[in-house]
Write a protein that holds these residues in place. Structure first.
Motif, PDB file in Angstrom:
ATOM      1  N   LEU A 203       0.828  -1.208   0.000  1.00 46.11           N
ATOM      2  CA  LEU A 203       0.000   0.000   0.000  1.00 46.11           C
ATOM      3  C   LEU A 203       0.864   1.261   0.000  1.00 46.11           C
ATOM      4  CD1 LEU A 203      -2.864  -0.918   2.477  1.00 46.11           C
ATOM      5  CD2 LEU A 203      -2.999  -0.680   0.000  1.00 46.11           C
ATOM      6  N   THR A 204       1.955   1.238   0.743  1.00 43.05           N
ATOM      7  CA  THR A 204       2.846   2.393   0.791  1.00 43.05           C
ATOM      8  C   THR A 204       3.450   2.660  -0.581  1.00 43.05           C
ATOM      9  OG1 THR A 204       3.371   1.899   3.086  1.00 43.05           O
ATOM     10  CG2 THR A 204       4.873   3.362   1.930  1.00 43.05           C
ATOM     11  N   PHE A 205       3.956   1.618  -1.220  1.00 41.64           N
ATOM     12  CA  PHE A 205       4.531   1.804  -2.548  1.00 41.64           C
ATOM     13  C   PHE A 205       3.458   2.159  -3.571  1.00 41.64           C
ATOM     14  CE2 PHE A 205       8.158  -0.930  -1.049  1.00 41.64           C
ATOM     15  CZ  PHE A 205       9.072   0.108  -1.046  1.00 41.64           C
ATOM     16  N   ASN A 206       2.279   1.557  -3.453  1.00 39.42           N
ATOM     17  CA  ASN A 206       1.192   1.862  -4.385  1.00 39.42           C
ATOM     18  C   ASN A 206       0.849   3.346  -4.351  1.00 39.42           C
ATOM     19  OD1 ASN A 206       1.093  -0.834  -4.968  1.00 39.42           O
ATOM     20  ND2 ASN A 206      -0.796  -1.218  -3.854  1.00 39.42           N
ATOM     21  N   LYS A 207       0.771   3.911  -3.162  1.00 36.51           N
ATOM     22  CA  LYS A 207       0.432   5.327  -3.052  1.00 36.51           C
ATOM     23  C   LYS A 207       1.499   6.191  -3.704  1.00 36.51           C
ATOM     24  CE  LYS A 207      -0.400   9.162  -0.009  1.00 36.51           C
ATOM     25  NZ  LYS A 207       0.585  10.013  -0.617  1.00 36.51           N
ATOM     26  N   LEU A 208       2.748   5.798  -3.582  1.00 36.77           N
ATOM     27  CA  LEU A 208       3.840   6.582  -4.159  1.00 36.77           C
ATOM     28  C   LEU A 208       3.832   6.559  -5.683  1.00 36.77           C
ATOM     29  CD1 LEU A 208       6.754   5.533  -1.760  1.00 36.77           C
ATOM     30  CD2 LEU A 208       5.412   7.646  -1.706  1.00 36.77           C
ATOM     31  N   TRP A 209       3.227   5.542  -6.283  1.00 35.85           N
ATOM     32  CA  TRP A 209       3.223   5.421  -7.735  1.00 35.85           C
ATOM     33  C   TRP A 209       2.216   6.343  -8.420  1.00 35.85           C
ATOM     34  CZ3 TRP A 209       2.987  -0.594  -7.552  1.00 35.85           C
ATOM     35  CH2 TRP A 209       4.251  -1.089  -7.254  1.00 35.85           C
ATOM     36  N   PHE A 210       1.254   6.875  -7.685  1.00 36.64           N
ATOM     37  CA  PHE A 210       0.161   7.621  -8.306  1.00 36.64           C
ATOM     38  C   PHE A 210       0.233   9.101  -7.946  1.00 36.64           C
ATOM     39  CE2 PHE A 210      -1.283   3.237  -7.877  1.00 36.64           C
ATOM     40  CZ  PHE A 210      -1.577   2.957  -9.196  1.00 36.64           C
TER      41      PHE A 210
ATOM     42  N   TYR B 198      -0.893  14.857  -3.073  1.00 34.96           N
ATOM     43  CA  TYR B 198      -1.272  15.944  -2.167  1.00 34.96           C
ATOM     44  C   TYR B 198      -1.824  15.445  -0.827  1.00 34.96           C
ATOM     45  CZ  TYR B 198      -6.226  15.212  -3.001  1.00 34.96           C
ATOM     46  OH  TYR B 198      -7.483  14.689  -3.047  1.00 34.96           O
ATOM     47  N   ILE B 199      -2.158  14.162  -0.736  1.00 36.61           N
ATOM     48  CA  ILE B 199      -2.704  13.618   0.505  1.00 36.61           C
ATOM     49  C   ILE B 199      -1.536  13.308   1.437  1.00 36.61           C
ATOM     50  CG2 ILE B 199      -4.092  11.807   1.553  1.00 36.61           C
ATOM     51  CD1 ILE B 199      -5.518  11.497  -1.116  1.00 36.61           C
ATOM     52  N   ASN B 200      -1.455  14.033   2.502  1.00 38.29           N
ATOM     53  CA  ASN B 200      -0.338  13.917   3.434  1.00 38.29           C
ATOM     54  C   ASN B 200      -0.859  13.435   4.785  1.00 38.29           C
ATOM     55  OD1 ASN B 200       1.948  14.172   4.962  1.00 38.29           O
ATOM     56  ND2 ASN B 200       2.403  16.262   4.307  1.00 38.29           N
ATOM     57  N   LEU B 201      -0.245  12.406   5.320  1.00 36.77           N
ATOM     58  CA  LEU B 201      -0.677  11.862   6.605  1.00 36.77           C
ATOM     59  C   LEU B 201      -0.521  12.886   7.719  1.00 36.77           C
ATOM     60  CD1 LEU B 201      -1.681   9.549   8.346  1.00 36.77           C
ATOM     61  CD2 LEU B 201       0.643   8.682   8.450  1.00 36.77           C
ATOM     62  N   ALA B 202       0.516  13.709   7.655  1.00 37.36           N
ATOM     63  CA  ALA B 202       0.766  14.689   8.720  1.00 37.36           C
ATOM     64  C   ALA B 202      -0.351  15.729   8.804  1.00 37.36           C
ATOM     65  CB  ALA B 202       2.108  15.371   8.498  1.00 37.36           C
ATOM     66  N   GLN B 203      -1.045  15.960   7.697  1.00 39.95           N
ATOM     67  CA  GLN B 203      -2.121  16.950   7.689  1.00 39.95           C
ATOM     68  C   GLN B 203      -3.465  16.354   8.111  1.00 39.95           C
ATOM     69  OE1 GLN B 203      -1.930  18.172   3.618  1.00 39.95           O
ATOM     70  NE2 GLN B 203      -0.284  19.645   3.995  1.00 39.95           N
ATOM     71  N   ARG B 204      -3.539  15.069   8.293  1.00 41.37           N
ATOM     72  CA  ARG B 204      -4.782  14.410   8.681  1.00 41.37           C
ATOM     73  C   ARG B 204      -4.783  14.147  10.180  1.00 41.37           C
ATOM     74  NH1 ARG B 204      -4.817  15.968   4.214  1.00 41.37           N
ATOM     75  NH2 ARG B 204      -5.832  15.079   2.428  1.00 41.37           N
ATOM     76  N   GLU B 205      -5.965  14.111  10.759  1.00 35.03           N
ATOM     77  CA  GLU B 205      -6.091  13.894  12.204  1.00 35.03           C
ATOM     78  C   GLU B 205      -5.701  12.470  12.592  1.00 35.03           C
ATOM     79  OE1 GLU B 205     -10.014  14.963  13.404  1.00 35.03           O
ATOM     80  OE2 GLU B 205      -9.937  16.830  12.281  1.00 35.03           O
TER      81      GLU B 205
ATOM     82  N   VAL C 259     -10.076   9.447  -3.903  1.00 41.87           N
ATOM     83  CA  VAL C 259      -9.491   9.983  -5.133  1.00 41.87           C
ATOM     84  C   VAL C 259      -8.591   8.985  -5.860  1.00 41.87           C
ATOM     85  CG1 VAL C 259      -9.583  12.361  -4.308  1.00 41.87           C
ATOM     86  CG2 VAL C 259      -7.544  11.000  -3.884  1.00 41.87           C
ATOM     87  N   ALA C 260      -8.449   7.788  -5.344  1.00 36.88           N
ATOM     88  CA  ALA C 260      -7.548   6.811  -5.946  1.00 36.88           C
ATOM     89  C   ALA C 260      -8.046   6.385  -7.328  1.00 36.88           C
ATOM     90  CB  ALA C 260      -7.414   5.600  -5.037  1.00 36.88           C
ATOM     91  N   PRO C 261      -7.125   6.287  -8.282  1.00 39.41           N
ATOM     92  CA  PRO C 261      -7.505   5.807  -9.612  1.00 39.41           C
ATOM     93  C   PRO C 261      -7.707   4.287  -9.608  1.00 39.41           C
ATOM     94  CG  PRO C 261      -5.156   6.225  -9.538  1.00 39.41           C
ATOM     95  CD  PRO C 261      -5.716   6.669  -8.220  1.00 39.41           C
ATOM     96  N   THR C 262      -8.268   3.789 -10.685  1.00 43.37           N
ATOM     97  CA  THR C 262      -8.538   2.360 -10.807  1.00 43.37           C
ATOM     98  C   THR C 262      -7.266   1.530 -10.661  1.00 43.37           C
ATOM     99  OG1 THR C 262     -10.416   2.822 -12.237  1.00 43.37           O
ATOM    100  CG2 THR C 262      -9.514   0.600 -12.324  1.00 43.37           C
ATOM    101  N   ALA C 263      -6.171   2.014 -11.225  1.00 39.33           N
ATOM    102  CA  ALA C 263      -4.909   1.269 -11.158  1.00 39.33           C
ATOM    103  C   ALA C 263      -4.444   1.075  -9.716  1.00 39.33           C
ATOM    104  CB  ALA C 263      -3.835   1.987 -11.963  1.00 39.33           C
ATOM    105  N   PHE C 264      -4.803   1.987  -8.828  1.00 36.82           N
ATOM    106  CA  PHE C 264      -4.441   1.843  -7.414  1.00 36.82           C
ATOM    107  C   PHE C 264      -5.089   0.597  -6.823  1.00 36.82           C
ATOM    108  CE2 PHE C 264      -5.381   2.633  -2.906  1.00 36.82           C
ATOM    109  CZ  PHE C 264      -4.106   2.873  -2.419  1.00 36.82           C
ATOM    110  N   PHE C 265      -6.352   0.367  -7.170  1.00 33.66           N
ATOM    111  CA  PHE C 265      -7.063  -0.800  -6.646  1.00 33.66           C
ATOM    112  C   PHE C 265      -6.539  -2.094  -7.271  1.00 33.66           C
ATOM    113  CE2 PHE C 265      -9.950   2.725  -5.835  1.00 33.66           C
ATOM    114  CZ  PHE C 265     -10.177   2.537  -4.482  1.00 33.66           C
TER     115      PHE C 265
END
Length: 146
Positions: A24-31, A36-43, A55-61
């Protein structure tokens, strides 16, 4: 024997969970869509995951299914290596556990495509079964010690 089997399932699940998190970590980095989705900015991590799913594209799934299949296979291999008998059955427990966690993810976090939800069943169970069967085959051919 019960403790050994339980520890084998926990070890297989632990390996599968680590592989899924890495995937999942590598998948997020590929797209780029997810940059713009940053873990530090989320609660919390849960809000972060909800935002990724929206917002994930089909290829992410597709990449999630691939990493889940690999994790299920390797988790099944580890479990089957560690149990003395019924290797395939114990390996399939890994697929069952991963499937239940994936279903809970779908129930809690909306945004997974329908095809992904259906494909989960055809990924986790067969790949964990394959892991158990590979070990059974290797032990039967005496490539691995009994």
């Amino acid at each position: 024997m019960l403790w050994r089997n339980t520890l084998a399932v926990l070890a297989g699940f632990g390996v599968a969970a680590v592989l899924i998190v890495i995937g999942l970590t590598f998948n997020k980095l590929w797209f780029e869509e997810l940059d713009y989705i940053n873990l530090a900015q989320r609660e919390t991590i849960f809000i972060y995951w909800r935002d990724v799913l929206r917002v994930a594209p089909t290829a992410f799934f597709v990449a999630m299914l691939v990493s889940g299949g690999v994790a299920s296979l390797v988790g099944g291999l580890v479990t089957a290596l560690l149990v003395p008998r019924a290797r395939t059955a114990y390996a399939m427990i890994i697929g069952f556990i991963l499937f239940i966690i994936a279903v809970l993810d779908i129930i809690i976090f909306h945004g997974h495509p329908t095809w992904y939800q259906i494909a989960l069943f055809f990924i986790y169970f067969p790949f964990s079964w394959l892991g158990g069967e590979i070990i059974e085959y290797l032990k039967k051919k005496k490539i691995l010690p009994k």
